[in-house]
Write a protein that holds these residues in place. Structure first.
Motif, PDB file in Angstrom:
ATOM      1  N   ASP A 129       0.847  -1.177   0.000  1.00 44.39           N
ATOM      2  CA  ASP A 129       0.000   0.000   0.000  1.00 44.39           C
ATOM      3  C   ASP A 129       0.891   1.238   0.000  1.00 44.39           C
ATOM      4  O   ASP A 129       1.725   1.406   0.893  1.00 44.39           O
ATOM      5  N   ALA A 130       0.730   2.109  -0.986  1.00 43.31           N
ATOM      6  CA  ALA A 130       1.607   3.274  -1.132  1.00 43.31           C
ATOM      7  C   ALA A 130       1.362   4.330  -0.061  1.00 43.31           C
ATOM      8  O   ALA A 130       2.226   5.172   0.185  1.00 43.31           O
ATOM      9  N   VAL A 131       0.211   4.294   0.596  1.00 43.20           N
ATOM     10  CA  VAL A 131      -0.112   5.293   1.619  1.00 43.20           C
ATOM     11  C   VAL A 131       0.294   4.815   3.008  1.00 43.20           C
ATOM     12  O   VAL A 131       0.907   5.554   3.779  1.00 43.20           O
ATOM     13  N   THR A 132      -0.005   3.563   3.334  1.00 41.01           N
ATOM     14  CA  THR A 132       0.296   3.048   4.672  1.00 41.01           C
ATOM     15  C   THR A 132       1.613   2.291   4.746  1.00 41.01           C
ATOM     16  O   THR A 132       2.160   2.103   5.835  1.00 41.01           O
ATOM     17  N   GLY A 133       2.116   1.812   3.597  1.00 41.43           N
ATOM     18  CA  GLY A 133       3.312   0.994   3.582  1.00 41.43           C
ATOM     19  C   GLY A 133       3.048  -0.469   3.838  1.00 41.43           C
ATOM     20  O   GLY A 133       3.972  -1.293   3.779  1.00 41.43           O
ATOM     21  N   GLU A 134       1.799  -0.853   4.108  1.00 39.33           N
ATOM     22  CA  GLU A 134       1.455  -2.236   4.444  1.00 39.33           C
ATOM     23  C   GLU A 134       1.725  -3.182   3.276  1.00 39.33           C
ATOM     24  O   GLU A 134       1.447  -2.867   2.125  1.00 39.33           O
ATOM     25  N   ARG A 135       2.264  -4.356   3.603  1.00 41.47           N
ATOM     26  CA  ARG A 135       2.409  -5.409   2.605  1.00 41.47           C
ATOM     27  C   ARG A 135       1.051  -6.036   2.368  1.00 41.47           C
ATOM     28  O   ARG A 135       0.406  -6.508   3.305  1.00 41.47           O
ATOM     29  N   LEU A 136       0.597  -6.059   1.122  1.00 42.70           N
ATOM     30  CA  LEU A 136      -0.720  -6.583   0.801  1.00 42.70           C
ATOM     31  C   LEU A 136      -0.675  -8.022   0.316  1.00 42.70           C
ATOM     32  O   LEU A 136      -1.476  -8.854   0.745  1.00 42.70           O
ATOM     33  N   THR A 137       0.223  -8.326  -0.594  1.00 43.55           N
ATOM     34  CA  THR A 137       0.325  -9.675  -1.128  1.00 43.55           C
ATOM     35  C   THR A 137       1.642  -9.816  -1.866  1.00 43.55           C
ATOM     36  O   THR A 137       2.423  -8.860  -1.974  1.00 43.55           O
ATOM     37  N   GLY A 138       1.889 -11.011  -2.398  1.00 43.82           N
ATOM     38  CA  GLY A 138       3.114 -11.246  -3.153  1.00 43.82           C
ATOM     39  C   GLY A 138       2.929 -12.403  -4.116  1.00 43.82           C
ATOM     40  O   GLY A 138       1.894 -13.081  -4.127  1.00 43.82           O
ATOM     41  N   LEU A 139       3.934 -12.626  -4.923  1.00 44.51           N
ATOM     42  CA  LEU A 139       3.958 -13.770  -5.835  1.00 44.51           C
ATOM     43  C   LEU A 139       5.353 -14.356  -5.812  1.00 44.51           C
ATOM     44  O   LEU A 139       6.339 -13.657  -6.082  1.00 44.51           O
ATOM     45  N   THR A 140       5.437 -15.630  -5.459  1.00 42.31           N
ATOM     46  CA  THR A 140       6.724 -16.309  -5.420  1.00 42.31           C
ATOM     47  C   THR A 140       7.241 -16.529  -6.833  1.00 42.31           C
ATOM     48  O   THR A 140       6.546 -17.076  -7.687  1.00 42.31           O
ATOM     49  N   LEU A 141       8.461 -16.103  -7.078  1.00 43.36           N
ATOM     50  CA  LEU A 141       9.096 -16.287  -8.380  1.00 43.36           C
ATOM     51  C   LEU A 141      10.257 -17.276  -8.191  1.00 43.36           C
ATOM     52  O   LEU A 141      10.088 -18.292  -7.573  1.00 43.36           O
TER      53      LEU A 141
END
Length: 411
Positions: free
Chosen positions: A91-103
């Motif tokens: 999240d660009a406002v809070t900095g919270e990590r929302l999700t990801g994708l394993t590569l």
């Protein structure tokens, strides 16, 4: 490979060529290389005096690296690319990590080929070197195609300098503002109102923390910031995107999307995002366009490829990837139907049209999801994203799993 410079003599009769590719970007060069590797002579026209790629970073999913393997250039690409371990959305406002994708290896094991990030100019140079080493490829600069007129057995292509060509097949890979697209439809690019500032810097000069080789995407109200290393980790690529209020107000094209608007758009983001956006080069910005999908991308002996056929918003990271798929497929179809160009290009359209249309249509709502402003919608989006596992590939399998092999019609 034969290299030809601009003509300085009086107009000559049309040059007879087998397959003519219009456009010397990543898609055009890949198309020329794929066709030549299939045993067919190909002549490529590029309007610029030198081959060059505008922009900075490039993401290449398994669907693209699979094509590079078939072209014989994947080893050279991997030598200068970065192999990210994961993609992370914050999240660009809070900095919270929302999700990801394993590569990394997990991704490669599932799809058979790696996910890479690299500098666009590095990929262009690799494809250019491969074309120059291929005797069936002729490259010609300073040729701006003006028109193409289909005949019974060929197509007459004329250029601004009065040079002309007769080709059995013409493949237009001449980008968003393709002149040859008008043979299919009278339309114009659709501006999203968003603008991108792009650039790279030495990784040691980055003002914020760099988390290994991760691709980091920050999403916020009507903006996003994309970051990842390129050039074997020596440079850091950043793309700051925002919606221009001036565009919405009808300000002329040359006056909207200014650096002042960029700073204002990112003013309320977290420190890491604001500092990163402030560090992106202000030398140039790019309004973001796409077009409406076409009903046809081939007609007779002429076909469209890449952004000439299906320009899409960048949020899926598929512009260059789909151009590479186009190159692979059209070359396979020309090889399979070597004595019937019209049948070959009809087969190319049959194999590609639904897929590229899907990419175009899915990119717009995907961008809307990144750029949500409504608090309720934001809350619901973030809840869904937090609940998914990083190794859940169900939403991207359609992009990266191998498609039916070029030349084979699915049952």
């Amino acid at each position: 490979m034969t290299a030809i410079g601009p003509s300085t003599t009086s107009p000559q009769p049309p040059k007879e060529v087998d397959t003519l590719v219009v456009g010397g970007g990543i898609g055009g060069l890949a198309t020329a290389l794929a066709i030549a590797r299939g045993g067919r002579a190909v002549h490529l026209l590029e309007q610029a005096s030198e081959f060059a790629e505008v922009g900075a970073g490039l993401q290449l999913g398994a669907n693209a690296t699979r094509v590079m393997h078939r072209l014989g250039v994947l080893d050279a690409v991997e030598a200068v690319a970065v192999h990210p371990e994961r993609a992370v959305m914050r999240d660009a406002v809070t900095g919270e990590r929302l999700t990801g994708l394993t590569l990394g290896e997990t991704y490669r094991s599932r799809y058979g080929f790696p996910y890479l990030v690299m500098h666009r100019s590095d990929l262009l140079q690799i494809l250019l070197d491969a074309c120059r080493a291929e005797p069936r490829v002729t490259l010609e600069n300073d040729r701006t195609v003006r028109d193409a007129v289909p005949g019974d057995d060929d197509v007459l292509v004329t250029c601004e300098d009065s040079s002309s060509y007769r080709a059995r097949a013409v493949l237009a890979a001449d980008g968003l503002h393709s002149r040859l697209r008008r043979l299919f439809v009278d339309d114009e690019p659709v501006c999203s109102g968003y603008v991108a500032y792009r650039g790279t810097m030495p990784i040691g000069d980055v003002a914020t923390d760099v988390d290994a080789n991760d691709i980091v995407l920050w999403v916020g109200p009507r903006l996003h910031l994309m970051q990842y290393p390129v050039r074997a980790g020596a440079l850091y690529n950043q793309v700051a995107v925002f919606h221009s209020d001036s565009f919405a107000a009808g300000v002329p094209d040359t006056e909207w999307g200014t650096p002042q608007e960029l700073d204002a758009a990112y003013e309320d983001t977290t420190d890491a995002v604001r500092l990163s956006a402030a560090s992106v080069s202000r030398a140039r910005h790019w309004p973001l366009f796409d077009r409406e999908p076409l009903d046809h991308i081939a007609a007779g002996r002429i076909a469209l490829l890449g952004d000439a056929a299906h320009p899409m918003l960048q949020v899926l990271g598929q512009g260059a990837c789909q151009a590479l798929e186009d190159a692979d497929t059209v070359a396979a179809c020309l090889s399979e139907h070597s004595d019937d160009v019209e049948k070959a290009l009809a087969a190319y359209e049959q194999k590609r049209l639904a897929r590229v249309t899907t990419c175009q249509r899915r990119a717009r709502p995907w961008a809307d999801m990144w750029h949500l402003t409504d608090p309720v919608a934001l809350s619901l989006r973030n809840r869904v994203l937090r609940d998914r596992a990083d190794d859940d590939y169900r939403d991207v399998d359609w992009l990266y799993l191998e498609q039916p092999a070029p030349g084979l019609v699915p049952s």
